[in-house]
Scaffold this motif. Structure first.
Motif, PDB file in Angstrom:
ATOM      1  N   LEU A 108       0.814  -1.203   0.000  1.00 23.73           N
ATOM      2  CA  LEU A 108       0.000   0.000   0.000  1.00 23.73           C
ATOM      3  C   LEU A 108       0.856   1.264   0.000  1.00 23.73           C
ATOM      4  O   LEU A 108       0.836   2.046  -0.943  1.00 23.73           O
ATOM      5  CB  LEU A 108      -0.941  -0.005   1.210  1.00 23.73           C
ATOM      6  CG  LEU A 108      -1.983  -1.125   1.264  1.00 23.73           C
ATOM      7  CD1 LEU A 108      -2.850  -0.989   2.513  1.00 23.73           C
ATOM      8  CD2 LEU A 108      -2.848  -1.128  -0.001  1.00 23.73           C
ATOM      9  N   PHE A 109       1.620   1.443   1.061  1.00 21.35           N
ATOM     10  CA  PHE A 109       2.470   2.623   1.179  1.00 21.35           C
ATOM     11  C   PHE A 109       3.499   2.360   2.277  1.00 21.35           C
ATOM     12  O   PHE A 109       3.338   1.453   3.090  1.00 21.35           O
ATOM     13  CB  PHE A 109       1.638   3.869   1.523  1.00 21.35           C
ATOM     14  CG  PHE A 109       0.884   3.743   2.824  1.00 21.35           C
ATOM     15  CD1 PHE A 109       1.441   4.133   4.035  1.00 21.35           C
ATOM     16  CD2 PHE A 109      -0.396   3.208   2.836  1.00 21.35           C
ATOM     17  CE1 PHE A 109       0.754   4.006   5.226  1.00 21.35           C
ATOM     18  CE2 PHE A 109      -1.103   3.069   4.034  1.00 21.35           C
ATOM     19  CZ  PHE A 109      -0.526   3.468   5.237  1.00 21.35           C
ATOM     20  N   TRP A 110       4.571   3.151   2.257  1.00 21.92           N
ATOM     21  CA  TRP A 110       5.612   3.058   3.272  1.00 21.92           C
ATOM     22  C   TRP A 110       5.981   1.609   3.500  1.00 21.92           C
ATOM     23  O   TRP A 110       6.489   0.954   2.607  1.00 21.92           O
ATOM     24  CB  TRP A 110       5.144   3.757   4.555  1.00 21.92           C
ATOM     25  CG  TRP A 110       6.207   3.938   5.595  1.00 21.92           C
ATOM     26  CD1 TRP A 110       7.497   4.336   5.423  1.00 21.92           C
ATOM     27  CD2 TRP A 110       6.052   3.704   6.997  1.00 21.92           C
ATOM     28  NE1 TRP A 110       8.164   4.377   6.623  1.00 21.92           N
ATOM     29  CE2 TRP A 110       7.296   3.999   7.614  1.00 21.92           C
ATOM     30  CE3 TRP A 110       4.990   3.283   7.797  1.00 21.92           C
ATOM     31  CZ2 TRP A 110       7.493   3.876   8.988  1.00 21.92           C
ATOM     32  CZ3 TRP A 110       5.196   3.182   9.152  1.00 21.92           C
ATOM     33  CH2 TRP A 110       6.430   3.473   9.749  1.00 21.92           C
ATOM     34  N   LYS A 111       5.704   1.073   4.674  1.00 15.55           N
ATOM     35  CA  LYS A 111       6.035  -0.324   4.963  1.00 15.55           C
ATOM     36  C   LYS A 111       4.782  -1.118   5.323  1.00 15.55           C
ATOM     37  O   LYS A 111       4.811  -2.052   6.124  1.00 15.55           O
ATOM     38  CB  LYS A 111       7.044  -0.386   6.100  1.00 15.55           C
ATOM     39  CG  LYS A 111       8.339   0.330   5.747  1.00 15.55           C
ATOM     40  CD  LYS A 111       9.360   0.203   6.846  1.00 15.55           C
ATOM     41  CE  LYS A 111      10.643   0.917   6.434  1.00 15.55           C
ATOM     42  NZ  LYS A 111      11.696   0.755   7.444  1.00 15.55           N
ATOM     43  N   VAL A 112       3.685  -0.758   4.719  1.00 12.42           N
ATOM     44  CA  VAL A 112       2.387  -1.373   5.015  1.00 12.42           C
ATOM     45  C   VAL A 112       1.919  -2.168   3.802  1.00 12.42           C
ATOM     46  O   VAL A 112       1.898  -1.663   2.687  1.00 12.42           O
ATOM     47  CB  VAL A 112       1.340  -0.312   5.388  1.00 12.42           C
ATOM     48  CG1 VAL A 112      -0.006  -0.977   5.669  1.00 12.42           C
ATOM     49  CG2 VAL A 112       1.811   0.495   6.599  1.00 12.42           C
TER      50      VAL A 112
END
Length: 726
Positions: free
Chosen positions: A668-672
């Motif tokens: 999804l985004f960043w580390k997610v």
């Protein structure tokens, strides 16, 4: 995520947290050809070191020593971290059962199965609630000290680096519990700072949450992992047999474990760990309830010297309490009353000292190892009985207890004649003693009866010889012969149990099971990452402890009793293939055929020629994975199990089944990451057991969730498509 496959991430240091039954075993086959390193990650990844060459990838369990995958001389199967993360399964027993050569008793997972019915079975070796294989967590023996079964849900998944499975007799190094082989779970190395989390919800009232935090300060590292799961379960009794008492099978568990490591000097490393676990499980009615409380610790010290080799000292201890309600049910299943309430407190303590020598040159290279270990197990079963009718002689309470002390010494020589030829020879001597055994019964008229069981001592010599030959770089041949054994547990000796309406009696006169076996296999690698394996095995199990149907019920109503059943022959073949079709596509296929037949049964002639119960002849799996870090990760998995029997007389059959599972993950985004997992995608209904009443295997189960990974790691960049995953 089926059978034999190799870990693409096995070059990390393999320091065992405890060496009780000698951290490593006697032989292993390294099976290469798992998920391509370029596509291993399905979620945020941080740059890592390049994937090591095939020759340097290592396994530990099979020889006690870190060995190159392609060099070890007997079968080992590895489930790497990448496959663990992509698995649709929710519990660890369901995860290892995706390997066709691995099974647990009956077909129900620990999500709904009674804790005492979770025994490990490898290659169809006489399945029962008691494990005939040893389960290790970083070298710590995790089989229950009283009953030998495995509390699978006490093994959190988020902190796992890989699982190694050695499905062949391992008593030569591990002693009694390793009759049919070894499954070892390895924790992730402690780096940091790192925070990982996993949260998901699904149908059947399923909720799951886990977190792991780790950090390192110079020579000292520490980690903490917690996990919780709750489920409403499902209606386990088929609709055509279901009565008013039958409901869902809710369960829940929480677990936590902490680990500390320290490099005291350049030559001395220390580690310690502790954990707690609580589980509560309902079998589908008001009075079929079980619970477990467990606390354990382990400590380890390893000294490496320049000239004398390495010395490793391990200590461990555990205390636990198991409780179970049993029910008496009317034939129409519309009414039930409590028939018994059972409490089983148990504890064990143990330790080991292992020496691994330096390389010696004599007609090749020799690596010697020797060790000694000891273990004490103590337990008691307190039963409060609720008979259907009372007379003056009605028994209303029963207590059985006992203590078992066991120990062994071993020596191993790993002899490398040349890069093309290697031998492993192992010899172990074990002794065990059962003592302080007694049974106290109380009757309605106020009288009591006490039986003291005579102490019993036994000994066993377990040899093993294995060889690995590589005539061509792409062709590897392996063969081994071994003798193994399993001493009866305190549970089998002293504790009766009930499943459904079937009551099974204990037997204080049980002897050890003994196994003679051999295996031989070939592995070949081809173009485009194709690897194929064929392994044949032949085992003869003498005096297996089996639940035998009695011609006449015992006075307490037991219709079965644990007995040493003469002899059984278990032979078969394993087939496996791994294929890296491209950077994004990987296929894994495996099939196990087992022919488990009773060949001798003194006093029970009707059993000769019968198939061992709970043991299908055919099991297979196929998994196809698409992995592109910039798009999506998808794993589709097919699991097939053939027909089998519930009972020793082969009168209660259960048909085969084919089940499809699915896992999908998207960054999804960043580390997610977001993910979805489905087990039994097409809601295939099939039987799991027929012990008095039929029970069903799990139906369609789906869940969705979020994963948070490496929150505090130095880099938050996601690996570019095609870059090495984590």
């Amino acid at each position: 995520m089926p059978g034999p496959r190799a870990s693409p991430r096995l070059s990390l240091p393999c320091r065992l947290g405890l060496a009780l039954l000698l951290p490593g075993v006697a032989t292993a086959q390294a099976v290469d050809g798992g998920t391509p390193p370029e596509t291993e990650a399905a979620a945020p990844a941080v740059p890592t070191e390049p994937e090591p060459p095939r020759e340097t990838r290592t396994v530990v369990t099979a020889t006690r020593l870190p060995r190159p995958l392609r060099d070890v001389p007997a079968t080992t199967v590895v489930i790497p971290r990448a496959e663990i993360e992509r698995s649709p399964t929710l519990t660890q027993d369901a995860l290892v059962r995706t390997l066709p050569s691995v099974a647990t008793f009956r077909r129900t997972p620990s999500l709904v199965a009674d804790p005492t019915a979770q025994g490990l079975n490898l290659r169809g070796l006489a399945p029962s609630g008691v494990a005939r294989g040893l389960v290790l967590l970083d070298g710590l023996p995790f089989n229950d000290p009283y009953g030998g079964w495995v509390f699978w849900r006490a093994l959190p998944r988020l902190g796992l680096d890989r699982i190694e499975v050695v499905p062949t007799g391992g008593s030569a190094l591990y002693g009694s519990a390793a009759l049919g082989g070894v499954v070892q779970l390895f924790s992730r190395p402690i780096t940091g700072p790192v925070l990982d989390a996993d949260v998901s919800v699904g149908n059947l009232g399923t909720g799951f949450a886990a977190a792991r935090v780790a950090d390192r300060w110079g020579r000292v590292g520490a980690s903490l992992e917690v996990e919780g799961l709750t489920s409403d379960g499902y209606r386990i009794v088929p609709e055509n047999q279901r009565g008013r008492i039958d409901g869902n099978t809710p369960s829940e568990h929480v677990s936590a474990q902490a680990r500390v490591e320290a490099e005291a000097t350049d030559h001395l490393s220390l580690s310690a760990r502790a954990g707690v676990f609580r589980e509560h499980q309902n079998g589908g009615t008001q009075y079929t309830v079980a619970s477990v409380d467990l606390a354990w610790f382990a400590a380890n010290a390893r000294l490496r010297t320049d000239t004398a080799g390495a010395f490793e000292l391990g200590l461990f201890g555990r205390t636990q309490h198991f409780a179970q309600d049993r029910a008496r049910v009317t034939p129409d299943r519309n009414f039930e009353v409590r028939s018994a309430l059972q409490d089983v407190p148990a504890n064990d303590q143990g330790g080991s000292l292992v020496w691994t020598g330096p390389d010696m040159t004599l007609g090749g290279t020799h690596v010697l190892a020797a060790g000694v270990d000891v273990r004490r197990s103590d337990g008691r079963a307190d039963e409060l009985l609720f008979p259907a009718a009372y007379t003056a002689t009605t028994r209303y309470a029963r207590t059985t207890q006992g203590t078992q002390l066991s120990g062994g010494v071993f020596v191993q020589d790993l002899y490398t004649v040349s890069p093309a030829l290697e031998f492993a020879g192992t010899l172990r001597w074990d002794t065990w003693r059962n003592f302080d055994g007694r049974q106290l019964e109380s009757f309605a008229n106020g009288t009591t009866s006490t039986i003291h069981f005579e102490p019993r001592t036994a000994r066993q010599l377990s040899p093993r010889l294995a060889a690995r030959v590589r005539p061509l770089d792409w062709l590897t041949l392996r063969a081994s012969a071994y003798r193994a054994f399993r001493a009866p547990t305190l549970n089998e000796l002293y504790r009766p149990f009930q499943v459904g309406t079937v009551l099974t009696a204990a037997n204080p006169d049980l002897g050890a099971e003994r196994l003679w076996g051999t295996e031989a296999g070939v592995e070949a690698t081809g173009p485009r990452g194709l690897t194929g394996r064929v392994t044949g095995f032949w085992n003869v199990l003498d005096a297996p402890v089996t639940n035998v149907t009695l011609a006449t019920p015992l006075p307490d109503g037991a219709t079965r009793q644990r007995q040493n059943l003469g002899r059984a022959r278990v032979r078969g073949v394993e087939l496996g293939a791994d294929w890296r079709l491209s950077r994004q596509w990987t296929a894994l296929a495996a099939y196990t055929f087992v022919d488990p037949v009773v060949t001798r049964a003194p006093g029970q002639p009707d059993l000769v020629g019968r198939q061992l119960p709970q043991d299908p002849r055919h099991r297979g799996s196929l998994a196809v994975t698409f992995e592109d870090a910039s798009i999506v990760s998808v794993t589709a998995q097919l699991r097939v199990v053939g027909p089998q029997y519930e009972d020793d007389l082969n009168t209660r059959g259960m048909g085969g089944a084919a089940v499809v599972d699915l896992f999908v993950s998207r960054h999804l985004f960043w580390k997610v990451d977001a993910f979805g997992a489905v087990e039994n995608l097409f809601d295939r209904q099939y039987l799991a057991g027929r012990a008095g009443v039929d029970t069903l295997a799990p139906p369609f189960q789906a869940r969705v969730g979020l994963r948070l990974r490496d929150v505090f790691s130095e880099s938050s960049a996601r690996a570019a498509p095609g870059a090495p995953g984590r």
